[in-house]
Design a protein around this motif. Structure first.
Motif, PDB file in Angstrom:
ATOM      1  N   LEU A  42      46.721  28.619  44.862  1.00  0.00           N
ATOM      2  CA  LEU A  42      45.707  29.212  43.994  1.00  0.00           C
ATOM      3  C   LEU A  42      44.359  28.723  44.500  1.00  0.00           C
ATOM      4  O   LEU A  42      44.073  27.525  44.447  1.00  0.00           O
ATOM      5  N   LEU A  43      43.545  29.648  44.994  1.00  0.00           N
ATOM      6  CA  LEU A  43      42.294  29.290  45.650  1.00  0.00           C
ATOM      7  C   LEU A  43      41.091  29.771  44.853  1.00  0.00           C
ATOM      8  O   LEU A  43      41.017  30.942  44.480  1.00  0.00           O
ATOM      9  N   THR A  44      40.149  28.855  44.625  1.00  0.00           N
ATOM     10  CA  THR A  44      38.899  29.209  43.943  1.00  0.00           C
ATOM     11  C   THR A  44      38.027  30.026  44.887  1.00  0.00           C
ATOM     12  O   THR A  44      38.311  30.146  46.076  1.00  0.00           O
ATOM     13  N   ARG A  45      36.938  30.536  44.363  1.00  0.00           N
ATOM     14  CA  ARG A  45      36.000  31.302  45.193  1.00  0.00           C
ATOM     15  C   ARG A  45      35.467  30.474  46.358  1.00  0.00           C
ATOM     16  O   ARG A  45      35.117  31.012  47.396  1.00  0.00           O
ATOM     17  N   THR A  46      35.373  29.155  46.163  1.00  0.00           N
ATOM     18  CA  THR A  46      34.853  28.288  47.221  1.00  0.00           C
ATOM     19  C   THR A  46      35.969  27.739  48.110  1.00  0.00           C
ATOM     20  O   THR A  46      35.711  26.903  48.966  1.00  0.00           O
TER      21      THR A  46
END
Length: 176
Positions: A19-23
């Motif tokens: 699960l990857l954040t926008r950053t």
């Protein structure tokens, strides 16, 4: 629907979920139930875009519940609302029209507890916005149905937020 949570990409490779954040931060360990749910996607390597939300007893996303889950509070029901399919088993799907990406995405995430397909509606935008505001959603996001995926807004989206979540007053926020 415009959801009140964290925008999150889900990279899945043979059941391993990131699960990857926008950053680009990997928040998979912060949301183990969502990672476990996404691991049930039956294709080998999809790459999804969506919104991770804490969901209340009323079934509505709640940003305060999302934050509580992020801070490690136990017992918060978290749901991944999938709305985009960017890659599927090594093939780029981002260049396909939105309607085709949605058609590919829906069967991948249907019937998985903890994952919700964020469907689309066509028709009277004002009516759809009012119906979204009535139960307490944050608003709606309108996308061009035949456009390819573009990260960020790029002028292809229109957001309409609800001013009074318990009522039906809404405000149109074009190109934001």
């Amino acid at each position: 629907m415009k959801l009140d949570g964290f925008r999150m990409s889900a990279r899945i490779d043979r059941g391993r979920v990131q699960l990857l954040t926008r950053t680009g931060l990997d928040w998979s360990e912060k949301y183990p139930s969502v990672s476990a749910a996404l691991a049930q996607v039956t294709v080998e390597s999809p790459y999804l875009d969506g919104e991770l939300c804490g969901v209340g007893d009323d079934g509505l996303p709640s940003f305060s519940l999302t934050q509580a889950a992020t801070d490690g509070q136990r017992g918060v029901r978290s749901v991944y609302f999938a709305f985009e399919l960017l890659h599927l088993d090594g093939r780029d799907s981002a260049s396909q029209p939105l309607i085709e990406r949605k058609a590919l995405l829906k069967p991948l995430v249907s019937d998985i507890s903890g994952v919700q397909f964020n469907d689309h509606e066509t028709g009277d935008g004002e009516l759809i916005r009012r119906h979204a505001c009535r139960p307490g959603f944050e608003g709606v996001v309108s996308k061009t149905i035949d456009a390819p995926y573009a990260p960020g807004n790029r002028g292809l989206w229109r957001k309409a937020k609800c001013l009074n979540r318990r009522g039906i007053r809404c405000r149109r926020l074009d190109r934001s």
